[in-house]
Design a protein around this motif. Structure first.
Motif, PDB file in Angstrom:
ATOM      1  N   GLU A 218       0.823  -1.208   0.000  1.00 24.61           N
ATOM      2  CA  GLU A 218       0.000   0.000   0.000  1.00 24.61           C
ATOM      3  C   GLU A 218       0.860   1.262   0.000  1.00 24.61           C
ATOM      4  N   THR A 219       1.979   1.216   0.734  1.00 21.23           N
ATOM      5  CA  THR A 219       2.879   2.370   0.763  1.00 21.23           C
ATOM      6  C   THR A 219       3.506   2.592  -0.601  1.00 21.23           C
ATOM      7  N   LEU A 220       3.965   1.523  -1.232  1.00 20.34           N
ATOM      8  CA  LEU A 220       4.529   1.652  -2.575  1.00 20.34           C
ATOM      9  C   LEU A 220       3.493   2.194  -3.551  1.00 20.34           C
ATOM     10  N   GLU A 221       2.237   1.762  -3.408  1.00 22.31           N
ATOM     11  CA  GLU A 221       1.177   2.288  -4.262  1.00 22.31           C
ATOM     12  C   GLU A 221       0.968   3.776  -4.022  1.00 22.31           C
ATOM     13  N   TYR A 222       0.995   4.180  -2.736  1.00 23.46           N
ATOM     14  CA  TYR A 222       0.785   5.591  -2.411  1.00 23.46           C
ATOM     15  C   TYR A 222       1.853   6.461  -3.075  1.00 23.46           C
ATOM     16  N   PHE A 223       3.104   6.011  -3.048  1.00 25.72           N
ATOM     17  CA  PHE A 223       4.194   6.793  -3.619  1.00 25.72           C
ATOM     18  C   PHE A 223       4.377   6.529  -5.117  1.00 25.72           C
ATOM     19  N   GLY A 224       3.495   5.720  -5.709  1.00 21.22           N
ATOM     20  CA  GLY A 224       3.592   5.447  -7.140  1.00 21.22           C
ATOM     21  C   GLY A 224       4.773   4.579  -7.518  1.00 21.22           C
ATOM     22  N   LEU A 225       5.204   3.696  -6.619  1.00 16.63           N
ATOM     23  CA  LEU A 225       6.428   2.925  -6.828  1.00 16.63           C
ATOM     24  C   LEU A 225       6.186   1.435  -7.072  1.00 16.63           C
ATOM     25  N   THR A 226       4.933   1.016  -7.164  1.00 20.99           N
ATOM     26  CA  THR A 226       4.701  -0.410  -7.390  1.00 20.99           C
ATOM     27  C   THR A 226       5.275  -0.918  -8.709  1.00 20.99           C
ATOM     28  N   PRO A 227       5.441  -0.072  -9.750  1.00 17.75           N
ATOM     29  CA  PRO A 227       6.130  -0.597 -10.937  1.00 17.75           C
ATOM     30  C   PRO A 227       7.537  -1.108 -10.629  1.00 17.75           C
ATOM     31  N   GLU A 228       8.206  -0.546  -9.614  1.00 19.48           N
ATOM     32  CA  GLU A 228       9.511  -1.089  -9.212  1.00 19.48           C
ATOM     33  C   GLU A 228       9.359  -2.521  -8.719  1.00 19.48           C
ATOM     34  N   LEU A 229       8.365  -2.741  -7.887  1.00 20.01           N
ATOM     35  CA  LEU A 229       8.120  -4.071  -7.345  1.00 20.01           C
ATOM     36  C   LEU A 229       7.730  -5.037  -8.465  1.00 20.01           C
ATOM     37  N   ASP A 230       6.815  -4.609  -9.325  1.00 20.22           N
ATOM     38  CA  ASP A 230       6.342  -5.504 -10.385  1.00 20.22           C
ATOM     39  C   ASP A 230       7.414  -5.750 -11.435  1.00 20.22           C
ATOM     40  N   ALA A 231       8.310  -4.770 -11.639  1.00 24.54           N
ATOM     41  CA  ALA A 231       9.428  -4.991 -12.558  1.00 24.54           C
ATOM     42  C   ALA A 231      10.352  -6.074 -12.021  1.00 24.54           C
ATOM     43  N   PHE A 232      10.601  -6.051 -10.701  1.00 25.85           N
ATOM     44  CA  PHE A 232      11.422  -7.087 -10.078  1.00 25.85           C
ATOM     45  C   PHE A 232      10.744  -8.448 -10.221  1.00 25.85           C
ATOM     46  N   THR A 233       9.440  -8.473  -9.951  1.00 22.69           N
ATOM     47  CA  THR A 233       8.690  -9.729 -10.062  1.00 22.69           C
ATOM     48  C   THR A 233       8.737 -10.270 -11.484  1.00 22.69           C
ATOM     49  N   ALA A 234       8.473  -9.401 -12.463  1.00 22.65           N
ATOM     50  CA  ALA A 234       8.447  -9.839 -13.855  1.00 22.65           C
ATOM     51  C   ALA A 234       9.801 -10.361 -14.305  1.00 22.65           C
ATOM     52  N   GLN A 235      10.870  -9.660 -13.901  1.00 29.41           N
ATOM     53  CA  GLN A 235      12.208 -10.097 -14.278  1.00 29.41           C
ATOM     54  C   GLN A 235      12.497 -11.501 -13.730  1.00 29.41           C
ATOM     55  N   SER A 236      12.088 -11.737 -12.489  1.00 27.33           N
ATOM     56  CA  SER A 236      12.333 -13.042 -11.873  1.00 27.33           C
ATOM     57  C   SER A 236      11.522 -14.139 -12.541  1.00 27.33           C
ATOM     58  N   VAL A 237      10.237 -13.874 -12.776  1.00 23.81           N
ATOM     59  CA  VAL A 237       9.361 -14.890 -13.362  1.00 23.81           C
ATOM     60  C   VAL A 237       9.765 -15.194 -14.802  1.00 23.81           C
ATOM     61  N   LEU A 238      10.031 -14.150 -15.583  1.00 25.61           N
ATOM     62  CA  LEU A 238      10.435 -14.366 -16.974  1.00 25.61           C
ATOM     63  C   LEU A 238      11.767 -15.113 -17.034  1.00 25.61           C
ATOM     64  N   GLY A 239      12.662 -14.810 -16.091  1.00 26.32           N
ATOM     65  CA  GLY A 239      13.928 -15.535 -16.048  1.00 26.32           C
ATOM     66  C   GLY A 239      13.722 -17.010 -15.762  1.00 26.32           C
ATOM     67  N   TRP A 240      12.807 -17.329 -14.838  1.00 20.02           N
ATOM     68  CA  TRP A 240      12.549 -18.730 -14.505  1.00 20.02           C
ATOM     69  C   TRP A 240      11.939 -19.458 -15.699  1.00 20.02           C
ATOM     70  N   ILE A 241      11.020 -18.794 -16.387  1.00 19.96           N
ATOM     71  CA  ILE A 241      10.403 -19.418 -17.567  1.00 19.96           C
ATOM     72  C   ILE A 241      11.458 -19.685 -18.640  1.00 19.96           C
ATOM     73  N   ASP A 242      12.363 -18.730 -18.831  1.00 19.34           N
ATOM     74  CA  ASP A 242      13.404 -18.884 -19.848  1.00 19.34           C
ATOM     75  C   ASP A 242      14.310 -20.068 -19.531  1.00 19.34           C
ATOM     76  N   GLN A 243      14.595 -20.287 -18.245  1.00 18.18           N
ATOM     77  CA  GLN A 243      15.493 -21.359 -17.838  1.00 18.18           C
ATOM     78  C   GLN A 243      14.802 -22.721 -17.757  1.00 18.18           C
ATOM     79  N   HIS A 244      13.465 -22.720 -17.678  1.00 15.94           N
ATOM     80  CA  HIS A 244      12.746 -23.990 -17.481  1.00 15.94           C
ATOM     81  C   HIS A 244      11.606 -24.137 -18.492  1.00 15.94           C
ATOM     82  N   ALA A 245      11.873 -23.794 -19.736  1.00 16.01           N
ATOM     83  CA  ALA A 245      10.823 -23.832 -20.754  1.00 16.01           C
ATOM     84  C   ALA A 245      10.203 -25.219 -20.890  1.00 16.01           C
ATOM     85  N   ASP A 246      11.015 -26.264 -20.735  1.00 20.39           N
ATOM     86  CA  ASP A 246      10.489 -27.622 -20.870  1.00 20.39           C
ATOM     87  C   ASP A 246       9.513 -27.949 -19.753  1.00 20.39           C
TER      88      ASP A 246
END
Length: 424
Positions: free
Chosen positions: A221-249
């Motif tokens: 909620e604090t990150l949302e208030y300061f408009g910073l949730t894209p930082e959090l979601d960018a970290f999440t997306a980078q991690s998830v996309l990296g896992w998919i790339d490494q474990h496509a099978d």
């Protein structure tokens, strides 16, 4: 707000004698854009001057009044009783709404929103009171025109609780120290004779003394208030996309993997364009990467969300409506949003065994979702009785501690390589 005006008013308040008590108001002139658009040049400036003059007259020779910025003002005056503050605020609203102005639409009356706080302390924390009055004004704006809200009574959504800059610094420190991680929580297909590991939702966790814990309460909620949730979601997306790339099978063996998107990220065009480009560059297996957005966020950003979902579906992604049932008009929006599934609000699942109404709500969500061609997922499944009831109702997937908590991603990979039979 103008920081210089805010600081100046804070200094004035610190030197002010508010005996025996005081009322502080935050006032917002509503529809200022329309006034500037439809009224003659200079009318907007004249209204600001008249509003400030009325506030000064209301505050009196022993009070204070100032314009913070644009169409927002603050004023304070001494009072001797809390009820006096309510009466004084109503009197102020009547004075301000009596201001009329001409435009090409005809003569109109000013509309305002007022947030107020009171204090009986001779030297209070004026900065904190100003924030409380600002939050009360925001709530007044949410409720409609010419509303007055008292910050002393507590707000349904206490915005000030999410202004803790320390939560932002803590999040950034955890990220810099590489103590943030994404743990997948398996989701089971419960339509067959035995539950099958079919999906996984990646959840953000922090490492603390060897344990992986959710972020401290209020961080999102604090990150949302300061408009910073894209930082959090960018970290999440980078991690998830990296896992998919490494474990496509392994990803191809699942019905899908999902990550959460916050309302602020969905509304951030630059962030969503970057995410779209990253997903398209990765080219994950069609239908295997999904995004979860809360029902409330989707409704608040309905047109934007619908366009985003359509764009991402075109490159093979899916979307889920999270916390479905928490909104007031859930069913009415299902046909507007091309999501693949709905995740039933966990509070209904939590009480489903003992609460007949919760059972009927879950049953209704399942029926309407299936009629709209969407799958259903039940969260917070932690009891075999809940699982049995959900299966009888016809829910497609289930997620919760009955099956697995959020687990290390290596554990998920192992489960997919050597699938085990799950007995319940």
């Amino acid at each position: 707000m103008s920081n210089s005006n805010f600081e100046r008013f804070c200094r004035q308040l610190s030197e002010w004698n508010a005996f025996p008590g005081a009322v502080l108001v935050h006032v917002d002139i509503r529809q200022m854009r329309s006034i500037n658009q439809w009224a003659a040049p200079g009318i907007g400036d004249e209204l600001i001057e008249r509003t400030l003059a009325e506030l000064g007259d209301w505050a009196g020779c022993h009070g204070l009044a100032s314009r913070l910025w644009s169409n927002e003002f603050v004023a304070a005056k001494p009072i001797d009783h809390g009820q006096t503050a309510i009466d004084e605020s109503h009197a102020l609203r009547e004075r301000l709404c009596a201001i009329r102005y001409p435009s090409i639409l005809g003569e109109s009356a000013l509309s305002v929103s007022i947030g107020l706080v009171t204090t009986q302390i001779s030297k209070p924390d004026w900065r904190q009171l100003l924030m409380q009055a600002s939050d009360a004004c925001q709530e007044a704006k949410r409720r409609g025109l010419n509303q007055i809200v008292s910050g002393n009574r507590g707000l349904a959504t206490p915005v000030a609780a999410y202004r803790d800059a320390g939560a932002v610094l803590n999040f950034r420190r955890l990220r810099q120290e590489q103590r943030l991680t994404l743990l997948p929580q398996p989701i089971m297909d419960i339509r067959g004779a035995k539950p099958r590991l079919a999906k996984a939702e990646f959840l953000l966790r922090m490492e603390q003394r060897g344990e992986f814990l959710p972020l401290p309460a209020g961080t999102i909620e604090t990150l949302e208030y300061f408009g910073l949730t894209p930082e959090l979601d960018a970290f999440t997306a980078q991690s998830v996309l990296g896992w998919i790339d490494q474990h496509a099978d392994l990803v191809r063996r699942l019905d899908g993997l999902t990550m959460n998107l916050s309302a602020r990220s969905v509304a951030d065009a630059r962030f969503m364009q970057k995410l779209f480009a990253d997903v398209r560059a990765l080219h994950p297996p069609p239908g295997k990467l999904g995004f979860e957005i809360t029902e409330t966020a989707a409704i608040e950003q309905l047109d934007v969300a619908a366009d985003i979902i359509a764009d991402f579906r075109a490159i093979g992604c899916t979307f889920s409506l999270d916390d479905f049932g928490s909104g007031l008009c859930s069913f009415g929006y299902l046909h507007r949003l091309p999501v693949s599934e709905v995740k039933i609000d966990g509070r209904f699942v939590r009480d489903i065994v003992d609460d007949p109404l919760a059972q009927e709500i879950v049953r209704a969500i399942r029926q309407v979702a299936h009629a709209a061609g969407k799958k259903t997922v039940a969260e917070f499944v932690d009891d075999p009785r809940k699982l049995a009831l959900l299966r009888r109702i016809g829910v497609d997937y289930a997620q919760g501690f009955l099956f697995y908590p959020a687990i290390p991603s290596e554990h998920l990979a192992a489960l997919l390589r050597e699938p085990a039979v799950v007995e319940f």
